[in-house]
Design a protein around this motif. Sequence first.
Motif, PDB file in Angstrom:
ATOM      1  N   SER A  79       9.943  -6.307   6.842  1.00  0.00           N
ATOM      2  CA  SER A  79       9.959  -4.848   6.740  1.00  0.00           C
ATOM      3  C   SER A  79       8.722  -4.377   5.984  1.00  0.00           C
ATOM      4  O   SER A  79       8.165  -5.098   5.153  1.00  0.00           O
ATOM      5  CB  SER A  79      11.223  -4.366   6.032  1.00  0.00           C
ATOM      6  OG  SER A  79      11.377  -5.002   4.778  1.00  0.00           O
ATOM      7  N   ASP A  80       8.288  -3.149   6.293  1.00  0.00           N
ATOM      8  CA  ASP A  80       7.084  -2.594   5.689  1.00  0.00           C
ATOM      9  C   ASP A  80       7.289  -1.125   5.359  1.00  0.00           C
ATOM     10  O   ASP A  80       7.987  -0.394   6.086  1.00  0.00           O
ATOM     11  CB  ASP A  80       5.875  -2.705   6.630  1.00  0.00           C
ATOM     12  CG  ASP A  80       5.539  -4.137   6.982  1.00  0.00           C
ATOM     13  OD1 ASP A  80       5.009  -4.844   6.121  1.00  0.00           O
ATOM     14  OD2 ASP A  80       5.803  -4.532   8.131  1.00  0.00           O
ATOM     15  N   LEU A  81       6.669  -0.698   4.290  1.00  0.00           N
ATOM     16  CA  LEU A  81       6.578   0.714   3.938  1.00  0.00           C
ATOM     17  C   LEU A  81       5.124   0.992   3.573  1.00  0.00           C
ATOM     18  O   LEU A  81       4.538   0.278   2.760  1.00  0.00           O
ATOM     19  CB  LEU A  81       7.474   1.050   2.746  1.00  0.00           C
ATOM     20  CG  LEU A  81       7.303   2.465   2.172  1.00  0.00           C
ATOM     21  CD1 LEU A  81       8.107   3.467   2.988  1.00  0.00           C
ATOM     22  CD2 LEU A  81       7.725   2.523   0.707  1.00  0.00           C
ATOM     23  N   SER A  82       4.543   2.016   4.202  1.00  0.00           N
ATOM     24  CA  SER A  82       3.172   2.400   3.860  1.00  0.00           C
ATOM     25  C   SER A  82       3.170   3.824   3.323  1.00  0.00           C
ATOM     26  O   SER A  82       3.975   4.663   3.740  1.00  0.00           O
ATOM     27  CB  SER A  82       2.247   2.305   5.077  1.00  0.00           C
ATOM     28  OG  SER A  82       2.587   3.271   6.056  1.00  0.00           O
ATOM     29  N   MET A  83       2.277   4.063   2.375  1.00  0.00           N
ATOM     30  CA  MET A  83       2.137   5.402   1.808  1.00  0.00           C
ATOM     31  C   MET A  83       0.657   5.690   1.574  1.00  0.00           C
ATOM     32  O   MET A  83      -0.056   4.861   0.993  1.00  0.00           O
ATOM     33  CB  MET A  83       2.924   5.537   0.508  1.00  0.00           C
ATOM     34  CG  MET A  83       2.954   6.960  -0.041  1.00  0.00           C
ATOM     35  SD  MET A  83       4.077   7.148  -1.457  1.00  0.00           S
ATOM     36  CE  MET A  83       3.095   6.376  -2.751  1.00  0.00           C
ATOM     37  N   LYS A  84       0.215   6.838   2.042  1.00  0.00           N
ATOM     38  CA  LYS A  84      -1.166   7.270   1.863  1.00  0.00           C
ATOM     39  C   LYS A  84      -1.137   8.668   1.251  1.00  0.00           C
ATOM     40  O   LYS A  84      -0.302   9.491   1.619  1.00  0.00           O
ATOM     41  CB  LYS A  84      -1.902   7.296   3.205  1.00  0.00           C
ATOM     42  CG  LYS A  84      -1.854   5.979   3.965  1.00  0.00           C
ATOM     43  CD  LYS A  84      -2.367   6.141   5.377  1.00  0.00           C
ATOM     44  CE  LYS A  84      -2.187   4.862   6.184  1.00  0.00           C
ATOM     45  NZ  LYS A  84      -2.558   5.052   7.612  1.00  0.00           N
ATOM     46  N   ILE A  85      -2.056   8.921   0.350  1.00  0.00           N
ATOM     47  CA  ILE A  85      -2.140  10.234  -0.278  1.00  0.00           C
ATOM     48  C   ILE A  85      -3.563  10.761  -0.103  1.00  0.00           C
ATOM     49  O   ILE A  85      -4.534  10.104  -0.515  1.00  0.00           O
ATOM     50  CB  ILE A  85      -1.779  10.172  -1.780  1.00  0.00           C
ATOM     51  CG1 ILE A  85      -0.356   9.617  -1.950  1.00  0.00           C
ATOM     52  CG2 ILE A  85      -1.900  11.557  -2.418  1.00  0.00           C
ATOM     53  CD1 ILE A  85       0.074   9.487  -3.408  1.00  0.00           C
ATOM     54  N   ASP A  86      -3.687  11.922   0.515  1.00  0.00           N
ATOM     55  CA  ASP A  86      -4.975  12.572   0.745  1.00  0.00           C
ATOM     56  C   ASP A  86      -5.058  13.873  -0.042  1.00  0.00           C
ATOM     57  O   ASP A  86      -4.049  14.575  -0.223  1.00  0.00           O
ATOM     58  CB  ASP A  86      -5.177  12.880   2.238  1.00  0.00           C
ATOM     59  CG  ASP A  86      -5.215  11.629   3.094  1.00  0.00           C
ATOM     60  OD1 ASP A  86      -5.592  10.564   2.563  1.00  0.00           O
ATOM     61  OD2 ASP A  86      -4.856  11.719   4.281  1.00  0.00           O
ATOM     62  N   ARG A  87      -6.259  14.204  -0.500  1.00  0.00           N
ATOM     63  CA  ARG A  87      -6.470  15.498  -1.127  1.00  0.00           C
ATOM     64  C   ARG A  87      -6.617  16.536  -0.022  1.00  0.00           C
ATOM     65  O   ARG A  87      -7.468  16.402   0.862  1.00  0.00           O
ATOM     66  CB  ARG A  87      -7.716  15.465  -2.015  1.00  0.00           C
ATOM     67  CG  ARG A  87      -7.918  16.726  -2.849  1.00  0.00           C
ATOM     68  CD  ARG A  87      -8.922  16.482  -3.947  1.00  0.00           C
ATOM     69  NE  ARG A  87     -10.225  16.081  -3.414  1.00  0.00           N
ATOM     70  CZ  ARG A  87     -11.206  15.572  -4.158  1.00  0.00           C
ATOM     71  NH1 ARG A  87     -11.003  15.371  -5.462  1.00  0.00           N
ATOM     72  NH2 ARG A  87     -12.359  15.231  -3.612  1.00  0.00           N
TER      73      ARG A  87
END
Length: 220
Positions: free
Chosen positions: A158-166
Amino acid sequence: MTRFKKFGMFAAPALALAALSGCATPFKADVARFQQLPAPAGQSFTIVADNPQLAGGLEFSHYAAMVGQRLSQTGYVAAGDPASADLIVRVAYDVDNGREKIRSTGFGNGWGGGFGPGPWGGGWGGRWGRPWGYGFYDPWLFGGGGFNDVSSYTVYTSDLSMKIDRAADNRRLFEGKASARSLSNKLTYLVPNLIDAMFTNFPGQNGEDVKITLPPEKKG
């Protein structure tokens, strides 16, 4: 046959099955994080699905709320108007169809490193009982004659990805991925644990790859 030998013949396979079934096995995840996040000072955020197939569903909304809660605990603030958010948080998760593993147990009078002494070494599995990671064991190969039991089990990734952009300039400030292998393919169990792993010591050091251990799945 002595009482000890009788116990060893029947108790050990049961113990092996218990280990493979994940009884009291902690949830272990690999977490990789790259980040240039500014210190939290009330910046607002909105959460969107990084996978279009997840967007708009109640399931995604449920997990997005968990991510939002953890971000709020860190010092960020959920945006009242998503269009005016300072940060855009992109989240995706998945579990594969699993990979079958073969388990072989047996007690071969000391031939293949079974339970007890022998030319290959004593103890569980001898030199063949090597862990492949994440708290489970690859096939236990006990050679020789005697009692043998072969069965299979499925391991899921299983995988969880998180990206945060301004939001102002779409500059990437954070990239993180949490991955785990387990005997469970239930997203209701996996995703919350992956979120917990992602936010352990969040945001972490830039370029770090760490292993996070969490409590096992509750039975009942």
